[in-house]
Design an enzyme around this catalytic site. Structure first.
Site, PDB file in Angstrom:
ATOM      1  CG  HIS A 162      19.673   2.264  10.857  1.00 23.46           C
ATOM      2  ND1 HIS A 162      19.656   1.007  10.317  1.00 23.46           N
ATOM      3  CD2 HIS A 162      20.410   3.015   9.994  1.00 23.46           C
ATOM      4  CE1 HIS A 162      20.337   0.986   9.183  1.00 23.46           C
ATOM      5  NE2 HIS A 162      20.810   2.198   8.963  1.00 23.46           N
TER       6      HIS A 162
ATOM      7  CD  GLU B 161      31.451   3.082  10.294  1.00 23.82           C
ATOM      8  OE1 GLU B 161      32.080   2.058   9.944  1.00 23.82           O
ATOM      9  OE2 GLU B 161      30.420   3.456   9.707  1.00 23.82           O
TER      10      GLU B 161
END
Lengths: 341, 348
Positions: free
Chosen positions: A141, A74
């Site tokens: 998540h 990322e």
């Protein structure tokens, strides 16, 4: 591109209702069609179409130079997006789950957010991805990430609650010359209740403007994202069971914060409840409370209260997660207390 | 030794000497400015490393219209910045935090930008710049432009996660960029042996599937040759490459660092490998320049630094009110109410 638009992206054209996820896909597709400098990067967004299928069929339509499957890094691809933005492109990066944005924290806060101030010019870059709990995703998540970035001048933070807003806000974000963090609540992505027919025209929802979801006179709820819907449910209960009239403000953009909308509503109802799904300490409620204290202290007829998630990692088991998350009943209880104050 | 000029003519060989002398003169002028109280922030010397930045930048396409190669320099690569058109007076303005500096006093030293001339100022965690340059050069490939990028960073930055993520991304995407690792053997006080187990940073190249070469960073012509060859490969579509500059940081990390963790004898030994002295001797030995020509360059570079610094000294500092502008392109950051005329925060 003279390729045909994939069928599933033509629902608005056909006058059919779309989910929030479909609205986001349409926004991306339309912006990429409108402006060749817009391109996408992220993990599994090309061949697979994204973990949530937001970019399904984009690769075939736009080609691999505009829909780039990246390494799992990322920081690497967000930094690369910043470099591409310097060179006149308008990248939109997808963080597969926003929980994973942390490796990019350095480049976002040190480099991207400071770019214009340091004289490096505009940074037209959108970092978007799914956030939020309620899906039994566990600690990695399910998080909301807004407050990790809220404290960084130079960023904008957007968090839509409806399909129509999601499309208009994402388009506005892509056209914005400043870096935008765009949070999409995964519990809203395919929520049937959120399906709506969108205007079949090119529209944007301007950043920095809150929306009055529901007018009321007895107290104000300031909220955003998935909590807008729980707040509406709570307001309906309060109206029918208690005769309490609740005004609801959906922030839509968290940074910049629409202070005027909040203050105006508080001056009208004289009571404020802030509801957010994010955890409690250091949540946006604190910032809103101090602003109201600065600008509308004399108008307050009660304490500023908040309903939030508890200060804990997001737990996996349903019973734990349901306890962790703010629920409609929590909003009802807090609003009832405040109304009676 | 029969020296090769690597195809460079007499004027170009003199250009290189000029750039080396300019780098050194500019930094020596900074030391003077700091003693005079004009430089308030940190001051970082590239003593012993000047040839790395100069040789590399000279091998690239430098333009003034946004069509040339893109440089990301470091604090110890000012010579590259000057060759890419960074103005000497701006260098002094930046160090002196003047309102007339390219960043209007927001940023320090070499941290400034000119996309037309082709340079991008670094962010202090330097490994991050690998990611940024990966994206800049990705855009060259996407737009089918014949441009490449070069990014300088140190042996210390090679240990960061951003370095890895940026390099891996660039290698996979065949971004046309050259990584220039300035291996001066020290990351502040940390020796290279505590930053990596490899003896040469080129050993890291194969792990990413890219070509890498090591070069004596005190030899300006060797650096020029290595980067020119790397640039040709990168430009022809090979993708990312790495060049390691081997040399030694002869000063502390910054002026505030007494460098007492280094054996003084080692520093004295390294003085014999001074890139300016070495190149000067070579120019004379090979009859590429006369003593008079070299002295003229030395005088000229000293003088332009003196003049630019004095001009910058006379310029104003920014108005504090300017601290609130340009945080966003389109939003106004409010002044604190206690700094304005309002006696009441509810009215501000």
């Amino acid at each position: 591109m003279d390729r045909e638009t994939p069928e599933h992206l033509l629902k608005t054209k056909r006058g059919e209702p779309v989910t929030m996820l479909e609205a986001i896909s349409e926004a991306l597709f339309e912006e990429m069609t409108r402006d060749d400098s817009v391109f996408l990067m992220g993990e599994d967004i090309g061949v697979y179409g994204g973990a949530f299928k937001v970019t399904r069929d984009f690769l075939a339509h736009f080609g691999e130079n505009r829909v780039i499957d990246t390494p799992i890094a990322e920081g690497g691809f967000t930094g690369a997006a910043a470099g591409a933005a310097h060179m006149g492109l308008r990248p939109v990066v997808e963080i597969q789950f926003m929980d994973f944005i942390s490796p990019a924290y350095d480049v976002i806060t040190n480099y991207i957010a400071t770019s214009n101030y340091r004289g490096a010019g505009p940074m037209p870059l959108v970092i978007r991805g799914p956030v939020g709990g309620g899906n039994r995703g566990g600690p990695f998540h399910s998080q909301n990430v807004e407050m990790a970035f809220f404290h960084t001048p130079g960023l904008k933070i957007v968090y839509p609650s409806t399909a129509k807003d999601a499309k208009g806000l994402l388009k506005a974000s892509i056209r914005d010359d400043n870096p935008v963090i765009f949070e999409e609540h995964k519990g809203l992505y395919r929520a049937p209740a959120l399906r709506e027919v969108l205007p079949d025209e090119d529209y944007i929802v301007p950043l920095g403007q809150a929306r009055t979801v529901r007018e009321g006179t007895d107290l104000t709820i300031v909220t955003y994202g998935a909590m807008v819907h729980k707040s509406v449910d709570a307001a309906e209960t309060l109206e029918s069971e208690d005769g309490v009239s609740v005004e609801i403000i959906d922030l839509r953009t968290l940074l910049p914060l629409d202070e005027d909308a909040i203050v105006q509503s508080v001056k009208k109802t004289n009571k404020l409840l802030v509801v957010h799904e994010d955890t409690r300490t250091g949540g946006i409620a604190g910032e809103i409370a101090i602003r109201v204290s600065e600008k509308a202290f004399e108008w307050l007829d009660g304490p500023i209260l908040r309903v939030t998630a508890i200060d804990a990692p997001v737990p996996y088991s349903g019973s734990l997660e349901d306890y962790f998350l703010p629920q409609t009943d929590d909003v009802v209880k807090a609003a009832r207390y405040l109304a009676a104050y | 030794m029969s020296d090769s000029t690597y195809g460079l003519g007499r004027t170009e060989l003199h250009d290189l000497y000029h750039a080396l002398c300019l780098t050194r003169a500019a930094e020596e002028r900074l030391e003077l400015l700091q003693k005079q109280g004009h430089v308030t922030g940190g001051l970082y010397r590239s003593l012993g490393q000047e040839a790395g930045a100069v040789g590399a930048a000279y091998a690239l396409r430098r333009r003034n219209d946004g069509s040339g190669d893109m440089l990301c320099h470091t604090i110890r690569a000012a010579g590259a910045l000057f060759l890419f058109g960074g103005e000497l007076i701006d260098f002094f303005r930046q160090y002196m935090a003047k309102g007339t500096s390219p960043t209007r006093g927001r940023e320090a030293n070499v941290h400034w930008f000119d996309f037309e001339k082709g340079f991008v100022g670094p962010v202090s965690p330097l490994g991050t710049m690998i990611e940024i340059m990966a994206g800049m050069t990705l855009s060259f490939r996407l737009k089918d432009e014949e441009r490449i990028g070069i990014v300088f960073y140190g042996d210390g930055a090679s240990s960061t996660g951003a370095w890895h993520e940026g390099l891996n991304f660039a290698a996979v995407q065949r971004c046309p960029m050259i990584l220039m690792v300035e291996n001066n053997q020290w990351a502040f006080s940390t020796p290279t042996s505590k930053n990596t187990r490899v003896s040469s940073f080129t050993d890291k190249g194969p792990g990413y599937g890219i070509g890498a070469e090591s070069v004596d960073g005190t030899d300006v012509l060797a650096v020029f040759d290595a980067v020119r060859r790397a640039a040709a490969l990168v430009r022809s579509g090979e993708g990312t490459r790495m060049v390691e500059l081997k040399y030694f940081r002869r000063k502390g990390h910054a002026q505030h660092d007494p460098q007492d963790y280094v054996d003084p004898e080692v520093i004295r030994m390294r003085e014999k490998k001074d890139p300016v002295d070495l190149y000067r001797a070579r120019l004379l030995d090979n009859d590429w320049a006369s003593e008079e020509e070299l002295v003229a360059i030395e005088h000229e570079t000293f003088e332009v630094c003196r003049v630019a610094a004095e001009a910058a000294i006379a310029e104003p500092y920014p108005d504090g009110l300017d601290a609130v502008t340009d945080v966003y392109t389109d939003l106004t950051t409010p002044h604190p109410w206690t700094r304005g005329d309002s006696p009441d925060p509810t009215l501000a």
